[in-house]
Design an enzyme around this catalytic site. Structure first.
Site, PDB file in Angstrom:
ATOM      1  N   TRP A   1       0.827  -1.222   0.000  1.00  0.00           N
ATOM      2  CA  TRP A   1       0.000   0.000   0.000  1.00  0.00           C
ATOM      3  C   TRP A   1       0.851   1.259   0.000  1.00  0.00           C
ATOM      4  CZ3 TRP A   1      -4.266  -0.955   4.312  1.00  0.00           C
ATOM      5  CH2 TRP A   1      -4.987  -2.115   3.994  1.00  0.00           C
ATOM      6  N   LYS A   2       2.131   1.121   0.285  1.00  0.00           N
ATOM      7  CA  LYS A   2       3.020   2.285   0.411  1.00  0.00           C
ATOM      8  C   LYS A   2       2.418   3.284   1.416  1.00  0.00           C
ATOM      9  CE  LYS A   2       4.459   1.368  -4.274  1.00  0.00           C
ATOM     10  NZ  LYS A   2       5.139   1.840  -5.445  1.00  0.00           N
TER      11      LYS A   2
ATOM     12  N   GLU B   1      12.098   2.232  -3.543  1.00  0.00           N
ATOM     13  CA  GLU B   1      11.791   3.554  -2.969  1.00  0.00           C
ATOM     14  C   GLU B   1      12.586   3.784  -1.684  1.00  0.00           C
ATOM     15  OE1 GLU B   1       7.531   3.095  -2.974  1.00  0.00           O
ATOM     16  OE2 GLU B   1       7.545   3.143  -5.160  1.00  0.00           O
TER      17      GLU B   1
ATOM     18  N   GLU C   1      11.663  -6.283  -9.175  1.00  0.00           N
ATOM     19  CA  GLU C   1      10.886  -5.101  -9.534  1.00  0.00           C
ATOM     20  C   GLU C   1      11.758  -4.139 -10.339  1.00  0.00           C
ATOM     21  OE1 GLU C   1       7.455  -4.494  -6.595  1.00  0.00           O
ATOM     22  OE2 GLU C   1       9.213  -3.620  -5.675  1.00  0.00           O
TER      23      GLU C   1
ATOM     24  N   GLY D   1       1.684  -2.819  -6.338  1.00  0.00           N
ATOM     25  CA  GLY D   1       1.553  -1.514  -5.707  1.00  0.00           C
ATOM     26  C   GLY D   1       0.172  -0.931  -5.964  1.00  0.00           C
ATOM     27  N   GLY D   2       0.069  -0.041  -6.943  1.00  0.00           N
ATOM     28  CA  GLY D   2      -1.170   0.703  -7.198  1.00  0.00           C
ATOM     29  C   GLY D   2      -2.415  -0.172  -7.265  1.00  0.00           C
TER      30      GLY D   2
HETATM   31  C1  PEP Z   1       5.795  -1.615  -5.985  1.00  0.00           C
HETATM   32  O1  PEP Z   1       6.103  -0.485  -5.663  1.00  0.00           O
HETATM   33  O2  PEP Z   1       6.149  -2.573  -5.284  1.00  0.00           O
HETATM   34  C2  PEP Z   1       5.015  -1.789  -7.212  1.00  0.00           C
HETATM   35  C3  PEP Z   1       5.116  -2.918  -7.836  1.00  0.00           C
HETATM   36  O3  PEP Z   1       4.230  -0.723  -7.616  1.00  0.00           O
HETATM   37  P1  PEP Z   1       3.248  -0.676  -8.882  1.00  0.00           P
HETATM   38  O4  PEP Z   1       2.501  -1.979  -8.941  1.00  0.00           O
HETATM   39  O5  PEP Z   1       2.333   0.488  -8.609  1.00  0.00           O
HETATM   40  O6  PEP Z   1       4.109  -0.480 -10.094  1.00  0.00           O
END
Ligand code: PEP
Length: 253
Positions: free
Chosen positions: A10-11, A99, A169, A236-237
């Site tokens: 969820w960040k 991040e 990633e 993520g999103g």
């Molecule tokens: C993440 O930050 O772990 C990620 C995969 O983000 P997103 O799916 O939004 O690219």
């Protein structure tokens, strides 16, 4: 045994009420998970106890911390230790997200210390790796990722490696809408498995779960997850939208 894992990062998003609604919607929409398949929520710390309580009656659904301290305990204002995470009912922790590496200057050495703290607290680690765009353009991405694994994990013995899941990633795909193609993902995941094989041998490499992360959405998840060496996703999103997260979970056969 190699597990299939779909983890939602969820960040720094969602209020407590929004997080609660999201978890309830996902749990209500979930089909029963087979024993080798897990769903993991990685909320911000303030929500993690609430999420742990919400999921603790659902089989194979767990909670991860997004980070842990490199220190065991003491005068480290603002930090949360691995022991506190374990004690709060979370079995997983993310370490090495790009991040954290980029915005908080987390170095390979610091990440190795976090890995050691997490293992001492008996946490399962989702260790993130992945190359920036310029590395891929210069075709140094295989070496870049192998170096990340070596620098923060290869001090571990084989027994400790059993507690590690890798999340590949590519940084150029995180939150950008750009996704690695299934071919690019499979190639890198196979490279990661081969790197682990060379260091730790066949059993550890075969049993290692390697997740893909980077703009994984309901419309591309099935193709990515169909790859031989892709064992799930770090999302993520799309993990912030219950129907999208459920669709991605269902895309993992
Ligand atoms: C993440 O930050 O772990 C990620 C995969 O983000 P997103 O799916 O939004 O690219």
């Amino acid at each position: 045994m190699r597990k299939k894992i779909i983890a939602g990062n969820w960040k720094m998003n969602l209020t407590i009420a929004e997080g609660k609604q999201l978890v309830q919607d996902v749990i209500n929409g979930l089909q029963a998970l087979p024993h080798h398949k897990e769903v993991v929520f990685a909320p911000p710390f303030l929500q993690s106890v609430m999420v742990s309580e919400l999921v603790n009656k659902t089989n194979n659904v767990f909670v991860a911390a997004q980070n842990c301290s490199a220190f065991a305990n003491g005068a480290y204002t603002g930090e949360i230790s691995a022991t506190m995470i374990k004690n709060a009912g979370m079995p997983y922790v993310l370490i090495g997200h790009s991040e954290r590496r980029d915005y908080f200057n987390e170095t390979p050495t610091l990440l190795a210390q976090k890995v050691d703290q997490a293992l001492a607290a008996r946490l399962q680690i989702i260790f993130c790796c992945g190359e920036p765009l310029n590395s891929r353009e210069q075709a140094t991405h295989n070496q870049f990722v192998a170096d990340q694994l070596r620098d923060s994990l290869f001090h571990l013995d084989a027994k400790a490696m059993e507690n590690i899941t890798i999340a590949y990633e590519p940084i150029w795909a995180i939150g950008t809408g750009l996704t690695a193609s299934a071919k690019q993902a499979q190639y890198m995941h196979a490279h990661i498995r081969a790197t682990i094989h060379a260091q730790y041998g066949e059993t550890i490499a075969k049993d290692l779960s390697i997740l893909y992360g980077g703009s994984c959405k309901p419309n591309n998840a099935a193709e990515l997850f169909a790859c031989e060496d892709v064992d799930g996703g770090l999302i993520g999103g799309a993990s912030l939208v219950a129907n999208d997260f459920i669709a991605i979970i269902n895309a993992m056969a």
